[in-house]
Design a protein around this motif. Structure first.
Motif, PDB file in Angstrom:
ATOM      1  N   SER A  63       0.810  -1.223   0.000  1.00 21.57           N
ATOM      2  CA  SER A  63       0.000   0.000   0.000  1.00 21.57           C
ATOM      3  C   SER A  63       0.844   1.274   0.000  1.00 21.57           C
ATOM      4  O   SER A  63       0.490   2.259   0.648  1.00 21.57           O
ATOM      5  N   ASN A  64       1.965   1.240  -0.717  1.00 24.94           N
ATOM      6  CA  ASN A  64       2.787   2.450  -0.791  1.00 24.94           C
ATOM      7  C   ASN A  64       3.090   2.783  -2.244  1.00 24.94           C
ATOM      8  O   ASN A  64       3.049   1.935  -3.127  1.00 24.94           O
ATOM      9  N   VAL A  65       3.394   4.062  -2.486  1.00 31.46           N
ATOM     10  CA  VAL A  65       3.745   4.535  -3.812  1.00 31.46           C
ATOM     11  C   VAL A  65       5.142   4.006  -4.141  1.00 31.46           C
ATOM     12  O   VAL A  65       6.087   4.213  -3.377  1.00 31.46           O
ATOM     13  N   VAL A  66       5.252   3.327  -5.297  1.00 32.72           N
ATOM     14  CA  VAL A  66       6.541   2.766  -5.717  1.00 32.72           C
ATOM     15  C   VAL A  66       7.066   3.429  -6.986  1.00 32.72           C
ATOM     16  O   VAL A  66       8.189   3.171  -7.407  1.00 32.72           O
ATOM     17  N   GLY A  67       6.233   4.277  -7.595  1.00 31.30           N
ATOM     18  CA  GLY A  67       6.663   5.006  -8.781  1.00 31.30           C
ATOM     19  C   GLY A  67       5.625   6.034  -9.168  1.00 31.30           C
ATOM     20  O   GLY A  67       4.483   5.978  -8.703  1.00 31.30           O
ATOM     21  N   PHE A  68       6.028   6.971 -10.009  1.00 29.92           N
ATOM     22  CA  PHE A  68       5.073   7.958 -10.503  1.00 29.92           C
ATOM     23  C   PHE A  68       5.547   8.496 -11.841  1.00 29.92           C
ATOM     24  O   PHE A  68       6.725   8.382 -12.203  1.00 29.92           O
ATOM     25  N   GLN A  69       4.611   9.035 -12.564  1.00 31.56           N
ATOM     26  CA  GLN A  69       4.894   9.569 -13.885  1.00 31.56           C
ATOM     27  C   GLN A  69       3.951  10.738 -14.125  1.00 31.56           C
ATOM     28  O   GLN A  69       2.774  10.663 -13.770  1.00 31.56           O
ATOM     29  N   ASN A  70       4.477  11.791 -14.729  1.00 36.57           N
ATOM     30  CA  ASN A  70       3.584  12.897 -15.050  1.00 36.57           C
ATOM     31  C   ASN A  70       3.871  13.464 -16.423  1.00 36.57           C
ATOM     32  O   ASN A  70       4.958  13.305 -16.972  1.00 36.57           O
ATOM     33  N   GLY A  85       3.329  17.185 -24.814  1.00 37.11           N
ATOM     34  CA  GLY A  85       3.510  17.134 -23.369  1.00 37.11           C
ATOM     35  C   GLY A  85       4.933  16.745 -23.014  1.00 37.11           C
ATOM     36  O   GLY A  85       5.617  16.056 -23.779  1.00 37.11           O
ATOM     37  N   ILE A  86       5.366  17.190 -21.844  1.00 38.78           N
ATOM     38  CA  ILE A  86       6.676  16.808 -21.296  1.00 38.78           C
ATOM     39  C   ILE A  86       6.430  15.712 -20.264  1.00 38.78           C
ATOM     40  O   ILE A  86       5.619  15.890 -19.346  1.00 38.78           O
ATOM     41  N   ILE A  87       7.125  14.602 -20.408  1.00 37.13           N
ATOM     42  CA  ILE A  87       6.913  13.458 -19.524  1.00 37.13           C
ATOM     43  C   ILE A  87       8.112  13.250 -18.602  1.00 37.13           C
ATOM     44  O   ILE A  87       9.255  13.475 -19.001  1.00 37.13           O
ATOM     45  N   GLY A  88       7.823  12.849 -17.376  1.00 34.05           N
ATOM     46  CA  GLY A  88       8.856  12.486 -16.417  1.00 34.05           C
ATOM     47  C   GLY A  88       8.458  11.193 -15.723  1.00 34.05           C
ATOM     48  O   GLY A  88       7.274  10.973 -15.468  1.00 34.05           O
ATOM     49  N   THR A  89       9.433  10.345 -15.437  1.00 26.79           N
ATOM     50  CA  THR A  89       9.172   9.022 -14.862  1.00 26.79           C
ATOM     51  C   THR A  89      10.136   8.766 -13.714  1.00 26.79           C
ATOM     52  O   THR A  89      11.342   8.964 -13.874  1.00 26.79           O
ATOM     53  N   TYR A  90       9.606   8.306 -12.589  1.00 24.99           N
ATOM     54  CA  TYR A  90      10.430   8.024 -11.416  1.00 24.99           C
ATOM     55  C   TYR A  90       9.942   6.741 -10.753  1.00 24.99           C
ATOM     56  O   TYR A  90       8.743   6.585 -10.516  1.00 24.99           O
ATOM     57  N   VAL A  91      10.881   5.838 -10.454  1.00 28.78           N
ATOM     58  CA  VAL A  91      10.554   4.586  -9.767  1.00 28.78           C
ATOM     59  C   VAL A  91      11.488   4.462  -8.568  1.00 28.78           C
ATOM     60  O   VAL A  91      12.693   4.731  -8.672  1.00 28.78           O
ATOM     61  N   ARG A  96      12.977  -1.130  -8.803  1.00 29.87           N
ATOM     62  CA  ARG A  96      13.262  -1.081 -10.239  1.00 29.87           C
ATOM     63  C   ARG A  96      13.354  -2.488 -10.821  1.00 29.87           C
ATOM     64  O   ARG A  96      13.588  -3.454 -10.116  1.00 29.87           O
ATOM     65  N   ARG A  97      13.155  -2.552 -12.138  1.00 29.80           N
ATOM     66  CA  ARG A  97      13.209  -3.807 -12.893  1.00 29.80           C
ATOM     67  C   ARG A  97      12.091  -4.775 -12.516  1.00 29.80           C
ATOM     68  O   ARG A  97      12.259  -5.981 -12.527  1.00 29.80           O
ATOM     69  N   GLN A  98      10.926  -4.194 -12.181  1.00 31.62           N
ATOM     70  CA  GLN A  98       9.750  -5.005 -11.861  1.00 31.62           C
ATOM     71  C   GLN A  98       8.552  -4.590 -12.707  1.00 31.62           C
ATOM     72  O   GLN A  98       7.413  -4.777 -12.302  1.00 31.62           O
ATOM     73  N   SER A  99       8.810  -3.969 -13.839  1.00 32.84           N
ATOM     74  CA  SER A  99       7.783  -3.548 -14.811  1.00 32.84           C
ATOM     75  C   SER A  99       6.891  -2.411 -14.316  1.00 32.84           C
ATOM     76  O   SER A  99       5.823  -2.177 -14.873  1.00 32.84           O
ATOM     77  N   ILE A 100       7.328  -1.712 -13.292  1.00 32.96           N
ATOM     78  CA  ILE A 100       6.545  -0.581 -12.782  1.00 32.96           C
ATOM     79  C   ILE A 100       6.494   0.533 -13.824  1.00 32.96           C
ATOM     80  O   ILE A 100       5.427   1.068 -14.111  1.00 32.96           O
ATOM     81  N   ALA A 101       7.639   0.866 -14.398  1.00 32.38           N
ATOM     82  CA  ALA A 101       7.660   1.924 -15.415  1.00 32.38           C
ATOM     83  C   ALA A 101       6.770   1.544 -16.594  1.00 32.38           C
ATOM     84  O   ALA A 101       6.013   2.380 -17.094  1.00 32.38           O
ATOM     85  N   SER A 102       6.831   0.295 -17.027  1.00 34.48           N
ATOM     86  CA  SER A 102       5.984  -0.140 -18.154  1.00 34.48           C
ATOM     87  C   SER A 102       4.512   0.034 -17.838  1.00 34.48           C
ATOM     88  O   SER A 102       3.730   0.487 -18.686  1.00 34.48           O
ATOM     89  N   SER A 103       4.121  -0.309 -16.629  1.00 35.28           N
ATOM     90  CA  SER A 103       2.721  -0.137 -16.228  1.00 35.28           C
ATOM     91  C   SER A 103       2.334   1.333 -16.219  1.00 35.28           C
ATOM     92  O   SER A 103       1.233   1.703 -16.649  1.00 35.28           O
ATOM     93  N   ASN A 128      22.476   8.740 -17.951  1.00 35.09           N
ATOM     94  CA  ASN A 128      21.463   7.862 -17.343  1.00 35.09           C
ATOM     95  C   ASN A 128      20.972   6.881 -18.408  1.00 35.09           C
ATOM     96  O   ASN A 128      19.860   6.978 -18.916  1.00 35.09           O
ATOM     97  N   GLN A 129      21.837   5.939 -18.730  1.00 29.83           N
ATOM     98  CA  GLN A 129      21.542   4.995 -19.807  1.00 29.83           C
ATOM     99  C   GLN A 129      20.375   4.066 -19.477  1.00 29.83           C
ATOM    100  O   GLN A 129      19.647   3.639 -20.376  1.00 29.83           O
ATOM    101  N   ASP A 130      20.168   3.750 -18.213  1.00 24.24           N
ATOM    102  CA  ASP A 130      19.022   2.897 -17.843  1.00 24.24           C
ATOM    103  C   ASP A 130      17.705   3.597 -18.164  1.00 24.24           C
ATOM    104  O   ASP A 130      16.787   2.988 -18.708  1.00 24.24           O
ATOM    105  N   ALA A 131      17.613   4.882 -17.825  1.00 24.91           N
ATOM    106  CA  ALA A 131      16.389   5.633 -18.121  1.00 24.91           C
ATOM    107  C   ALA A 131      16.190   5.748 -19.626  1.00 24.91           C
ATOM    108  O   ALA A 131      15.076   5.555 -20.135  1.00 24.91           O
ATOM    109  N   LEU A 132      17.257   6.039 -20.336  1.00 23.50           N
ATOM    110  CA  LEU A 132      17.149   6.158 -21.790  1.00 23.50           C
ATOM    111  C   LEU A 132      16.670   4.843 -22.391  1.00 23.50           C
ATOM    112  O   LEU A 132      15.765   4.833 -23.236  1.00 23.50           O
ATOM    113  N   ALA A 133      17.225   3.731 -21.947  1.00 28.44           N
ATOM    114  CA  ALA A 133      16.807   2.416 -22.455  1.00 28.44           C
ATOM    115  C   ALA A 133      15.332   2.160 -22.151  1.00 28.44           C
ATOM    116  O   ALA A 133      14.605   1.594 -22.989  1.00 28.44           O
TER     117      ALA A 133
END
Length: 166
Positions: A63-70, A85-91, A96-103, A128-133
């Motif tokens: 029941s906690n926030v594990v990521g967000f995107q705007n 729009g300008i997008i930002g993503t944070y996990v 990380r590496r649990q498909s949160i960003a994909s969701s 930040n090659q991980d974010a770019l990927a």
């Protein structure tokens, strides 16, 4: 991990800064260079643009926030950019590496389209090659490099400009 992706609420402010502030403090993944207080994040959520999209990923088990995107409007001084729009993503680093960003991307793309966005744009630190990927995996394309685009603690940082047509 079981997740729910939903619109941000003011009550998510603490969870968001729990993710964002350690990223800012690490100085490796974002050009943000100042941490945020609970009050500042609450105000940011309260004042978030009507046309914006602000999703949080919440772990159902914890029941906690594990990521967000705007997504925020690219520019408000002209209607010529209303479709961009300008997008930002944070996990959270421990999730990380649990498909949160994909969701988050799936939900955000849908909401962004429903609000009239046709294109999403982002700046990603060149180191930040991980974010770019992650963005490239979601269909974003590199359109250029902004050299010496940010300067943090006297050090220049190049940013990769990316976009995705929705």
């Amino acid at each position: 991990m079981k997740l729910i992706i939903r619109d941000v609420q003011k009550e998510d402010s603490q969870g968001i800064i729990n993710i964002l502030n350690p990223i800012v403090e690490a100085g490796l993944y974002t050009i943000l260079d100042t941490t945020f207080s609970l009050e500042e994040e609450e105000k940011f959520i309260q004042d978030f643009p009507e046309r914006g999209v602000f999703n949080v990923a919440v772990s159902l088990e914890e029941s906690n926030v594990v990521g967000f995107q705007n997504v925020e409007p690219f520019a408000t001084y002209t209607h010529a950019f209303d479709h961009v729009g300008i997008i930002g993503t944070y996990v959270d680093s421990s999730y990380r590496r649990q498909s949160i960003a994909s969701s988050l991307f799936n939900a955000t793309f849908e909401r962004a389209r429903s609000k009239g966005y046709e294109k999403l744009f982002a700046y990603v630190r060149n180191d930040n090659q991980d974010a770019l990927a992650t963005y490239l995996k979601q269909g974003f394309e590199v359109i250029g490099i902004a050299k010496k685009h940010a300067k943090i603690d006297g050090k220049y940082i190049d940013e990769v400009l990316i976009e995705k047509l929705l």
